[in-house]
Scaffold this motif. Structure first.
Motif, PDB file in Angstrom:
ATOM      1  N   LEU A   1       0.865  -1.134  -0.239  1.00 22.39           N
ATOM      2  CA  LEU A   1      -0.092  -0.031   0.072  1.00 22.39           C
ATOM      3  C   LEU A   1       0.828   1.264   0.017  1.00 22.39           C
ATOM      4  CD1 LEU A   1      -2.463  -1.300   2.636  1.00 22.39           C
ATOM      5  CD2 LEU A   1      -3.045  -0.803   0.515  1.00 22.39           C
ATOM      6  N   ARG A   2       0.179   2.442  -0.497  1.00 17.34           N
ATOM      7  CA  ARG A   2       1.159   3.698  -0.531  1.00 17.34           C
ATOM      8  C   ARG A   2       0.345   4.570   0.228  1.00 17.34           C
ATOM      9  NH1 ARG A   2       2.761   4.470  -5.721  1.00 17.34           N
ATOM     10  NH2 ARG A   2       1.590   3.122  -6.919  1.00 17.34           N
ATOM     11  N   GLN A   3       0.934   5.592   0.453  1.00 17.32           N
ATOM     12  CA  GLN A   3       0.140   6.901   1.223  1.00 17.32           C
ATOM     13  C   GLN A   3      -1.234   7.099   0.680  1.00 17.32           C
ATOM     14  OE1 GLN A   3       0.728   8.702   3.860  1.00 17.32           O
ATOM     15  NE2 GLN A   3       3.073   8.014   4.037  1.00 17.32           N
ATOM     16  N   GLY A   4      -2.229   7.056   1.515  1.00 15.02           N
ATOM     17  CA  GLY A   4      -3.679   7.409   1.184  1.00 15.02           C
ATOM     18  C   GLY A   4      -4.347   6.042   0.826  1.00 15.02           C
ATOM     19  N   GLY A   5      -3.649   5.088   1.288  1.00 12.69           N
ATOM     20  CA  GLY A   5      -4.248   3.689   1.168  1.00 12.69           C
ATOM     21  C   GLY A   5      -4.736   3.202  -0.130  1.00 12.69           C
ATOM     22  N   VAL A   6      -3.724   3.482  -1.136  1.00  6.99           N
ATOM     23  CA  VAL A   6      -3.859   2.990  -2.581  1.00  6.99           C
ATOM     24  C   VAL A   6      -3.308   1.647  -2.667  1.00  6.99           C
ATOM     25  CG1 VAL A   6      -3.625   3.618  -4.786  1.00  6.99           C
ATOM     26  CG2 VAL A   6      -4.296   5.316  -3.285  1.00  6.99           C
ATOM     27  N   LEU A   7      -3.528   0.693  -3.470  1.00  7.82           N
ATOM     28  CA  LEU A   7      -3.098  -0.412  -3.356  1.00  7.82           C
ATOM     29  C   LEU A   7      -1.781  -0.247  -4.725  1.00  7.82           C
ATOM     30  CD1 LEU A   7      -2.620  -3.294  -3.021  1.00  7.82           C
ATOM     31  CD2 LEU A   7      -4.287  -3.830  -4.626  1.00  7.82           C
ATOM     32  N   ALA A   8      -0.555  -0.407  -4.327  1.00  8.55           N
ATOM     33  CA  ALA A   8       0.332  -0.079  -5.550  1.00  8.55           C
ATOM     34  C   ALA A   8       0.811  -1.557  -6.049  1.00  8.55           C
ATOM     35  CB  ALA A   8       2.064   0.343  -4.514  1.00  8.55           C
TER      36      ALA A   8
ATOM     37  N   ALA B   1       5.740 -12.766  -3.688  1.00  8.04           N
ATOM     38  CA  ALA B   1       6.976 -12.029  -3.166  1.00  8.04           C
ATOM     39  C   ALA B   1       7.710 -12.044  -4.659  1.00  8.04           C
ATOM     40  CB  ALA B   1       7.664 -12.802  -2.121  1.00  8.04           C
ATOM     41  N   ASP B   2       7.997 -13.302  -5.392  1.00 11.62           N
ATOM     42  CA  ASP B   2       8.662 -13.228  -6.546  1.00 11.62           C
ATOM     43  C   ASP B   2       8.301 -12.277  -7.673  1.00 11.62           C
ATOM     44  OD1 ASP B   2      10.839 -14.800  -7.654  1.00 11.62           O
ATOM     45  OD2 ASP B   2       9.593 -15.581  -9.045  1.00 11.62           O
ATOM     46  N   GLU B   3       6.957 -12.018  -7.629  1.00  8.15           N
ATOM     47  CA  GLU B   3       6.539 -10.993  -8.641  1.00  8.15           C
ATOM     48  C   GLU B   3       6.940  -9.765  -8.145  1.00  8.15           C
ATOM     49  OE1 GLU B   3       2.326 -13.573  -9.967  1.00  8.15           O
ATOM     50  OE2 GLU B   3       2.384 -12.161  -8.543  1.00  8.15           O
ATOM     51  N   LEU B   4       6.827  -9.332  -6.940  1.00  4.77           N
ATOM     52  CA  LEU B   4       7.178  -8.047  -6.498  1.00  4.77           C
ATOM     53  C   LEU B   4       8.570  -7.919  -6.626  1.00  4.77           C
ATOM     54  CD1 LEU B   4       4.404  -7.682  -5.106  1.00  4.77           C
ATOM     55  CD2 LEU B   4       5.591  -7.150  -3.043  1.00  4.77           C
ATOM     56  N   LEU B   5       9.567  -8.746  -6.371  1.00  2.00           N
ATOM     57  CA  LEU B   5      10.929  -8.599  -6.305  1.00  2.00           C
ATOM     58  C   LEU B   5      11.471  -8.555  -7.760  1.00  2.00           C
ATOM     59  CD1 LEU B   5      11.759 -10.877  -3.244  1.00  2.00           C
ATOM     60  CD2 LEU B   5      12.077  -8.429  -3.584  1.00  2.00           C
ATOM     61  N   GLY B   6      10.613  -9.513  -8.647  1.00  2.98           N
ATOM     62  CA  GLY B   6      11.120  -9.662 -10.017  1.00  2.98           C
ATOM     63  C   GLY B   6      10.708  -8.804 -10.895  1.00  2.98           C
ATOM     64  N   SER B   7       9.420  -8.140 -10.728  1.00  4.01           N
ATOM     65  CA  SER B   7       9.061  -6.940 -11.628  1.00  4.01           C
ATOM     66  C   SER B   7       8.188  -6.176 -10.623  1.00  4.01           C
ATOM     67  CB  SER B   7       8.204  -7.659 -12.797  1.00  4.01           C
ATOM     68  OG  SER B   7       7.304  -8.691 -12.308  1.00  4.01           O
ATOM     69  N   PRO B   8       8.772  -5.225 -10.021  1.00  2.00           N
ATOM     70  CA  PRO B   8       7.986  -4.371  -9.276  1.00  2.00           C
ATOM     71  C   PRO B   8       7.228  -3.205 -10.286  1.00  2.00           C
ATOM     72  CG  PRO B   8      10.438  -3.992  -9.263  1.00  2.00           C
ATOM     73  CD  PRO B   8      10.178  -5.134  -9.789  1.00  2.00           C
ATOM     74  N   ALA B   9       5.932  -2.933  -9.925  1.00  2.00           N
ATOM     75  CA  ALA B   9       5.130  -2.380 -10.618  1.00  2.00           C
ATOM     76  C   ALA B   9       5.569  -0.942 -10.870  1.00  2.00           C
ATOM     77  CB  ALA B   9       3.566  -2.177  -9.970  1.00  2.00           C
ATOM     78  N   ASP B  10       6.343  -0.335 -10.008  1.00  2.00           N
ATOM     79  CA  ASP B  10       6.812   0.954 -10.305  1.00  2.00           C
ATOM     80  C   ASP B  10       7.897   1.216  -9.394  1.00  2.00           C
ATOM     81  OD1 ASP B  10       5.546   1.380  -7.861  1.00  2.00           O
ATOM     82  OD2 ASP B  10       3.742   2.233  -8.943  1.00  2.00           O
TER      83      ASP B  10
ATOM     84  N   PHE C   1      10.400   0.395  -2.166  1.00  2.00           N
ATOM     85  CA  PHE C   1       9.865  -0.340  -0.738  1.00  2.00           C
ATOM     86  C   PHE C   1      10.355  -1.774  -0.686  1.00  2.00           C
ATOM     87  CE2 PHE C   1       7.109  -2.097   1.933  1.00  2.00           C
ATOM     88  CZ  PHE C   1       6.795  -0.991   2.757  1.00  2.00           C
ATOM     89  N   VAL C   2      10.608  -2.507  -1.857  1.00  2.00           N
ATOM     90  CA  VAL C   2      10.973  -3.751  -1.648  1.00  2.00           C
ATOM     91  C   VAL C   2      12.705  -3.724  -1.416  1.00  2.00           C
ATOM     92  CG1 VAL C   2       9.174  -5.117  -2.842  1.00  2.00           C
ATOM     93  CG2 VAL C   2      11.090  -4.424  -4.330  1.00  2.00           C
ATOM     94  N   GLY C   3      13.432  -2.721  -1.786  1.00  2.00           N
ATOM     95  CA  GLY C   3      14.864  -2.421  -1.437  1.00  2.00           C
ATOM     96  C   GLY C   3      15.602  -2.666  -2.804  1.00  2.00           C
ATOM     97  N   ALA C   4      16.796  -1.739  -2.691  1.00  2.00           N
ATOM     98  CA  ALA C   4      17.593  -1.922  -3.875  1.00  2.00           C
ATOM     99  C   ALA C   4      18.242  -3.337  -3.870  1.00  2.00           C
ATOM    100  CB  ALA C   4      18.630  -1.017  -3.829  1.00  2.00           C
ATOM    101  N   ASP C   5      18.091  -4.164  -2.677  1.00  2.00           N
ATOM    102  CA  ASP C   5      18.796  -5.507  -2.581  1.00  2.00           C
ATOM    103  C   ASP C   5      17.923  -6.514  -2.895  1.00  2.00           C
ATOM    104  OD1 ASP C   5      17.155  -5.031  -0.511  1.00  2.00           O
ATOM    105  OD2 ASP C   5      18.719  -6.185   0.853  1.00  2.00           O
TER     106      ASP C   5
END
Lengths: 232, 345
Positions: B221-228, B233-242, B248-252
């Motif tokens: 979630l980002r500020q204002g309760g919007v789903l980012a 986990a693999d999807e978030l780390l492999g292809s973050p949406a923006d 947020f998931v980190g440079a590492d």
């Protein structure tokens, strides 16, 4: 072991003239004067604290959700507490008459501030996370109040009872100035006659009663709040 | 055993365009949130303070009421049932635990069963079973919360939440107040437990590493309760949406992604079996790619021998440095059959 039964008037009987403390007098008057006065003293104190407790807990349970009531009841209880005891009993007589009821009402009035304030404080002292968990688990508002807040207020309520018991036992001796009841009566008579044995005996009895009552309340407190003693 | 522990597996939780605006505020705390947590999954809600992750969780058992949209548990709306009945049938665990200090552990576990009118014998039997389940000795039953350590208290918190075997659990930073060693231990045990009981869990955390470890799915979630972004986990780390999610998931995140997969799966995927030099370092098949990379770097070699878990003498294949890099570099996450998500590892 039997004593002569000539105990009237109260402060004569055995030959105690000129003595600072006279055991014979104590023995001669124990069953006729001192013991009944002590028992009456115990009854009046116990009832006064009991009535005060019932009124205070009921008021506190209501006050914890209604701040206007808390302020109002608090003001009333504080007022009752600040009136000098003797004046209070004297003022009550025209309304309630010259009887033990007057003493009981007066003493109950004196317990309210102690018991009410301690109960409200105790109800508010429940840890916020415990209340939050209770809400989330589906306890209703009343269940939170009666199953969580009230038991958690017990240590504070018991502390209030301790002070109230000792206060009432002591104040009750003053009541004898108005109504013949409790240990105050022999104490008052001895004071009037400058009879040291009577003064010392009844005074010590009142003190002993307060100490024993306090010790009993402490034991009761341990019994009803076992989690307070439980430590790693 | 398992059957006795749980006879009611998880059910699906669905947020349908849910919006929550607090009175007197211009911007919503939760803005048009739609997501579905499949039955039996752990969904981690992560985000910054003010991102509304705890708010989103509390909408489910209506500790906070939403203004628009609908939340469904197992297909029925949370507003269609009595609010106390709803809450009693949802396990609730919070960071500060909130055990009842005046009740024994047994009585704490029995609070909701008692409200539901269970017999004393049944409650006692259930408490015995649950203490076992959360690995606490039976002699804890008669103790008071103040006699327990933080970790032990949270185990009781878990047991209490599971008392009536609810299909759904809400957990608000449940392990956040524990020291790192205890936290790690209880996380592992909860995952093991979850394998048995298969509840649907909404798990709030501010710690992305915990989310990666615990979550079958993660909602950022980002500020204002919007789903980012919402995905594994693999999807978030492999292809973050923006940029925001990537940040947020980190440079590492490359390294983090290595932690999600096991050496033995890379051997399987690559299928190749290079002849490795005899002095090549070895690593167990159950080690993560991250461990493999570490072993490789420490040894100075460019190829690893992967061995059988129980028998370090049996080499099941080799993995090269290039293969490790490829495993992270692929942008699209692999199909689920090839991916081992942290929660199942």
């Amino acid at each position: 072991m039997s004593f002569p039964t000539q105990v009237i008037p109260n402060f004569s009987g055995p030959n105690c003239a000129g003595q600072f403390f006279c055991w014979d007098w104590v023995g001669a008057n124990w069953f006729s004067v001192l013991q009944p006065a002590l028992i009456q003293h115990i009854w009046i104190s116990a009832l006064a604290v009991l009535f005060g407790l019932v009124i205070s807990i009921a008021a506190a349970l209501y006050a914890v959700r209604n701040s206007w009531f808390e302020k109002g009841f608090s003001a009333l209880a504080t007022f009752l507490y600040t009136v000098p005891a003797l004046a209070f009993f004297l003022l009550m007589v025209p309304i309630t008459g010259l009887n033990v009821g007057t003493v009981l009402i007066g003493l109950t009035g004196y317990t309210l501030l102690l018991l009410f304030a301690n109960t409200v404080t105790g109800l508010r002292a429940a840890p916020p996370e415990t209340i939050a968990a209770a809400d989330g688990m589906g306890l209703t508002r009343n269940q939170v109040l009666f199953k969580v807040q009230l038991p958690l207020a017990l240590p504070s309520i018991m502390a209030g009872i301790r002070i109230a018991v000792v206060t009432v036992i002591s104040l009750e001796t003053v009541a004898a100035q108005v109504v013949q009841a409790g240990l105050g009566t022999p104490l008052f008579n001895a004071q009037r006659n400058v009879f040291t044995t009577g003064l010392i005996t009844t005074g010590l009895l009142a003190i002993a009663l307060a100490l024993v009552a306090d010790a009993l309340v402490v034991q009761l407190q341990k019994l009803v709040t076992p989690w307070v003693q439980a430590r790693r | 055993m398992t059957e006795a522990h749980s006879q009611r597996p998880g059910v699906e939780i669905e947020f349908r365009s849910v919006t929550k605006t607090y009175p007197g505020q211009d911007t919503p705390a939760i803005d048009n949130l739609s997501l579905t947590v499949p039955a039996g999954d752990i969904c981690c809600l992560v985000g910054p303070s003010g991102g509304g992750k705890t708010t989103a969780m509390k909408l489910v058992n209506r500790l906070i009421d939403f203004n628009e949209g609908e939340i469904l548990i197992g297909g029925s709306g949370v507003r269609d049932v009595d609010i106390t009945a709803l809450r009693r049938d949802i396990g609730y665990v919070i960071q500060q635990v909130g055990l009842f200090p005046h009740m024994t552990i047994e009585a704490n576990i029995g609070v909701v069963p008692r409200l539901l009118g269970w017999s004393a014998d049944r409650i006692k039997a259930r408490a015995v079973e649950l203490l076992d389940l959360v690995r606490l000795d039976q002699n804890f039953a008669k103790r008071y919360p103040s006699q327990l350590s933080g970790g032990q208290q949270q185990r009781v918190g878990l047991a209490r939440a599971l008392a009536v075997d609810p299909p759904v659990m809400l957990m608000d930073e449940p392990f956040g107040a524990l020291d790192p060693i205890t936290r790690n231990e209880i996380q592992d045990e909860f995952l093991k437990l979850q394998n048995e009981i298969a509840k649907t869990v909404i798990f709030v955390t501010h710690d992305i590493d915990e989310a990666i470890k615990m979550g079958d799915r993660i909602a950022v979630l980002r500020q204002g309760g919007v789903l980012a972004q919402y995905g594994t986990a693999d999807e978030l780390l492999g292809s973050p949406a923006d940029e925001y999610v990537a940040d947020f998931v980190g440079a590492d995140r490359g390294l983090k992604r290595l932690s999600l997969r096991l050496m033995r799966d890379l051997v399987k995927v690559s299928g190749e079996n290079h002849a490795a030099p005899a002095d090549a370092p070895t690593v167990k098949g159950s080690a993560t790619l991250r461990t493999g990379l570490s072993v490789l770097f420490a040894s100075g070699s460019r190829v690893l021998k992967v061995t059988h878990d129980d028998d370090s003498a049996t080499v099941i294949g080799t993995v090269t440095l290039d293969q490790l890099q490829d495993a992270v570099y692929e942008t699209a996450p692999k199909a689920p059959t090839d991916v081992v998500v942290a929660g199942e590892a």
